[in-house]
Write an enzyme that holds these catalytic residues in place. Sequence first.
Site, PDB file in Angstrom:
ATOM      1  CB  THR A 152      -9.840   5.268  -1.045  1.00 14.45           C
ATOM      2  OG1 THR A 152      -9.388   5.505   0.237  1.00 14.45           O
ATOM      3  CG2 THR A 152      -9.145   3.920  -1.767  1.00 14.45           C
ATOM      4  CE  LYS A 171      -1.981  10.869   3.110  1.00 13.35           C
ATOM      5  NZ  LYS A 171      -2.801   9.981   2.113  1.00 13.35           N
ATOM      6  CE  LYS A 196      -5.969  14.082   0.376  1.00 13.70           C
ATOM      7  NZ  LYS A 196      -6.130  12.853  -0.631  1.00 13.70           N
ATOM      8  NE  ARG A 197      -3.630  10.532  10.204  1.00 12.02           N
ATOM      9  CZ  ARG A 197      -3.130   9.387  10.974  1.00 12.02           C
ATOM     10  NH1 ARG A 197      -3.749   8.473  11.085  1.00 12.02           N
ATOM     11  NH2 ARG A 197      -2.134   9.620  11.593  1.00 12.02           N
ATOM     12  CG  HIS A 223      -2.029  -1.029   1.283  1.00 13.37           C
ATOM     13  ND1 HIS A 223      -3.255  -0.775   0.625  1.00 13.37           N
ATOM     14  CD2 HIS A 223      -1.792  -2.256   1.678  1.00 13.37           C
ATOM     15  CE1 HIS A 223      -3.977  -1.947   0.902  1.00 13.37           C
ATOM     16  NE2 HIS A 223      -3.219  -2.751   1.644  1.00 13.37           N
ATOM     17  CE  LYS A 271     -13.641   6.462   0.805  1.00 18.15           C
ATOM     18  NZ  LYS A 271     -12.717   6.396   1.950  1.00 18.15           N
TER      19      LYS A 271
HETATM   20  C1  26W Z   1       4.174   0.797   9.895  1.00 15.87           C
HETATM   21  C2  26W Z   1       3.530   2.041   9.962  1.00 15.87           C
HETATM   22  C3  26W Z   1       2.572   1.995   8.716  1.00 15.87           C
HETATM   23  C4  26W Z   1       1.212   2.226   8.932  1.00 15.87           C
HETATM   24  C5  26W Z   1       0.143   2.437   8.029  1.00 15.87           C
HETATM   25  C6  26W Z   1       2.873   2.026   7.445  1.00 15.87           C
HETATM   26  C7  26W Z   1       1.900   2.026   6.317  1.00 15.87           C
HETATM   27  C8  26W Z   1       0.708   1.905   6.781  1.00 15.87           C
HETATM   28  C9  26W Z   1      -0.420   2.096   5.534  1.00 15.87           C
HETATM   29  C10 26W Z   1       0.190   1.151   4.489  1.00 15.87           C
HETATM   30  C11 26W Z   1      -0.576   3.681   5.040  1.00 15.87           C
HETATM   31  C12 26W Z   1      -1.895   3.535   4.173  1.00 15.87           C
HETATM   32  O1  26W Z   1      -2.774   3.585   4.692  1.00 15.87           O
HETATM   33  N1  26W Z   1      -1.555   3.529   2.892  1.00 15.87           N
HETATM   34  C13 26W Z   1      -2.403   3.857   2.014  1.00 15.87           C
HETATM   35  O2  26W Z   1      -3.370   2.809   1.484  1.00 15.87           O
HETATM   36  C14 26W Z   1      -4.431   3.121   0.815  1.00 15.87           C
HETATM   37  C15 26W Z   1      -5.178   2.036   0.407  1.00 15.87           C
HETATM   38  O3  26W Z   1      -4.625   1.015  -0.440  1.00 15.87           O
HETATM   39  C16 26W Z   1      -3.873   3.904  -0.493  1.00 15.87           C
HETATM   40  O4  26W Z   1      -5.093   4.511  -1.102  1.00 15.87           O
HETATM   41  C17 26W Z   1      -3.365   5.068   0.146  1.00 15.87           C
HETATM   42  O5  26W Z   1      -2.774   5.837  -1.083  1.00 15.87           O
HETATM   43  C18 26W Z   1      -2.048   4.632   0.886  1.00 15.87           C
HETATM   44  O6  26W Z   1      -1.474   5.779   1.229  1.00 15.87           O
END
Ligand code: 26W
Length: 819
Positions: free
Chosen positions: A654, A552, A546-547, A357, A658
């Site tokens: 995503t 971003k 968004k976060r 992701h 929306k």
């Molecule tokens: C280890 C810490 C950590 C926590 C969360 C690393 C990575 C994450 C996630 C992978 C971050 C995340 O939410 N990524 C998002 O995933 C969405 C669903 O696929 C994508 O639409 C977003 O672009 C992506 O940033």
Amino acid sequence: MEMKKFDKQEFRYSVAYALKNQFRKTLEDATSQEIYQAVAHAVKNMIVDQWIASRREFEKKDAKTLYYLSMEFLMGRALGNNLINLTAYQDVKEALEEMGLDLNYLEDQEPDAALGNGGLGRLAACFLDSLATLGYEVYGCGIRYHYGMFKQKIENGFQVEVPDEWLKDGNPFEVRRSEYSKEVKFGGYVRVIREDGKDRYVQEGYQSVMAVPYDLPIVGYGNNVVNTLRIWDAQPINTFNLDSFDKGDYQKAVEQENLAKNICEVLYPNDNHYAGKELRLKQQYFFISASVQRAVERYKQNHSDIRKFYEKNVFQLNDTHPTVAVPELMRILLDEEGLTWEEAWDVTTKTCAYTNHTIMAEALEKWPIDLFSNLLPRIYQIVEEINRRFTEQIRRMYPGDEDRVSKMAILYNGKVRMAYLAIAGSFSVNGVARLHTEILEKQELRYFYEMMPQKFNNKTNGITQRRFLLHGNPLLAAWVTKKLGTKDWVTDLSLIEGLKKFAEDKTAQKEFMEIKYQNKVRLAKYIKEHNGIEVDPNSIFDVQVKRLHEYKRQLMNILHVMYLYNQLKENPDMEMAPRTFIFGAKAAAGYRRAKLTIKLINAVADVVNNDPDIKGKMKVVFIEDYRVSNAELIFAAADISEQISTASKEASGTGNMKFMLNGAITIGTMDGANVEIVEEVGEEYAFIFGLSADEVINFEKNGGYRPIDMYNSDPDIHKVLDQLTNGTYSNGDHNLFKEIYDSLLHASGMDKADMYFILKDFRAYAEAEKKIGEAYMNKSWWAKAAILNVACSGKFSSDRTIREYVEDIWHLDRVDVKL
Ligand code: 26W
């Protein structure tokens, strides 16, 4: 599809019964929270029969089961969504009205189940909705965090984190299933016992906790299918159960109790940032070990050959966070089921599949070997053997290429590289948008792609139209149904293209814009209540929610607001469509620069909103505590969707989908799924700007660019940046925003100046924003563009995404449930 008919009388009894039994109260003396709980209990009552029938049906068909393994499920509220999917929303609303109750108000009494950070967690929730709706069996497996994503308060413009006590009044939808509890072991050492000429590995001197599952129903839309989200809680092992050696070991009993208390306490609020905390690895192994143990146990109840486990089960790893599933399944197959290494590896690599992701380097999980091997001694042995065989395989394929071995090894430089373990242990590796998958193949994971191209595939993300249109935007949903002459879009979003023929129809345009206006009034009311700010529903609602993360580029957005404000100050009579810039974002608690960006947004809002000179032509609003429940209101009311990440950095996004589904027009870079959005709707109905992913990657390879040149040559940029350090937005404090200023102009440590190309893209962004203002003056063009965005959003249903996962990766069996 035959649904059970709604019985109003029975429903009323059910609510009264729950009120009486839970709280010994009647409607007259119950609080709103209690009434919400009672209504939720009554709704759960409507669900349980389908829940039981679904299990029976899947079992009868011996259907293949998906285990969606995820540290995060960002479910939001359940009541409204369950009613929607039971197709009982309207009936229940009316029944409640007759009881003098307002369903909307009761929905607002429910806390969001915020067991996730952002995109990845919400995607998991959308997938569960689609899987149930399409009739596939899945267990979502996760953690029952006692505290979910923190609540955000804004104090003096700064973010303050407040604990999210989402379980304080109990959770009416959950069912505790202690009969499925599983012991999970940590630490100690591994003893090898020689038995019948074979080595047996046993973990000794460990600490353990009991994993206890809580089940939440996931209701499919109008099809009687109910799946399960199973979240595990930790309980101390009853000390009387300790083996005789440990009996009376007081110290150990206390330590085990603490272990259990800590494991499920809190969701790590980092999005896209790996912090390497031991407790996080404990969380990972805790829910994975319990889930895998249960999956194997369940399979064995009806099947005798564990070598065929993969025929009836598939594990989807939601990013690398659940990757210990690979060695854990190996452990169970080797140590408990007695398979050979080759047999166990065959089963494991036919069961596991991995979704990536993010390509953000700081998000990659790499556990220090010391920490990993001390916490999970047996698992570590297995990882060592996986790595030994894997590197051997690389050497066979690329003799003499030690550079390649070091680039691909699972164990390297004192670290366990979880992404590489996930790839080696999986039969499928997928990205989440076409561009993202291409970048994985050509850049980030190119060696893996070269070695095993057959594993790689793309699954462009999607969203559920049930929550984000049918529930979140009832006015537009009703209009879509009326225009299409059918409600079938609720389960087949491709039908929404039928709206295309109304894009230039004057009546349709008028109706559409009126609905958008009503939704803007609804959001304006929310903003007035929560922020005390008046916003004008006739202004353009330009939204970025968004976060908060540097990539971003919320910073670019607010710098542009500062620039526009400067223009207006110089020329107060400038003709422009009034604009409301709306932000919503949580920053990770320890992410200083992100938190400072929130302060900057609020500081700019304070100045701009209170300046009479600009005659209300612009407003800036920061919506506190952005989360799933208020997101539904925000998407419905947006005119403009800000998707402005540095190209190549946003895997998919995503939120972009929306917004599109709700008729907002995208301003964005060619990044993530924006590329495919533009492909669907056409470039002329979006505002695209900025560097391409290739250009960004090239700059990065060549050491960045020189933002100081832009600062020196562009007076507008110069002025805006200076305002960060001359006190304009900080009551004369020259230091407050200095860090932001420096990050844009000066390299520091490992970081290049303006790493995210904000100044580089600024002019192009400002041009695109200007075009928006001009385009909005042309009402009929705007309505047409907005309607076309809705009409072209069909591809972005998570139903489509799930169909692709099922076809290419999971191969699940579809089931009909009759009552
Ligand atoms: C280890 C810490 C950590 C926590 C969360 C690393 C990575 C994450 C996630 C992978 C971050 C995340 O939410 N990524 C998002 O995933 C969405 C669903 O696929 C994508 O639409 C977003 O672009 C992506 O940033």
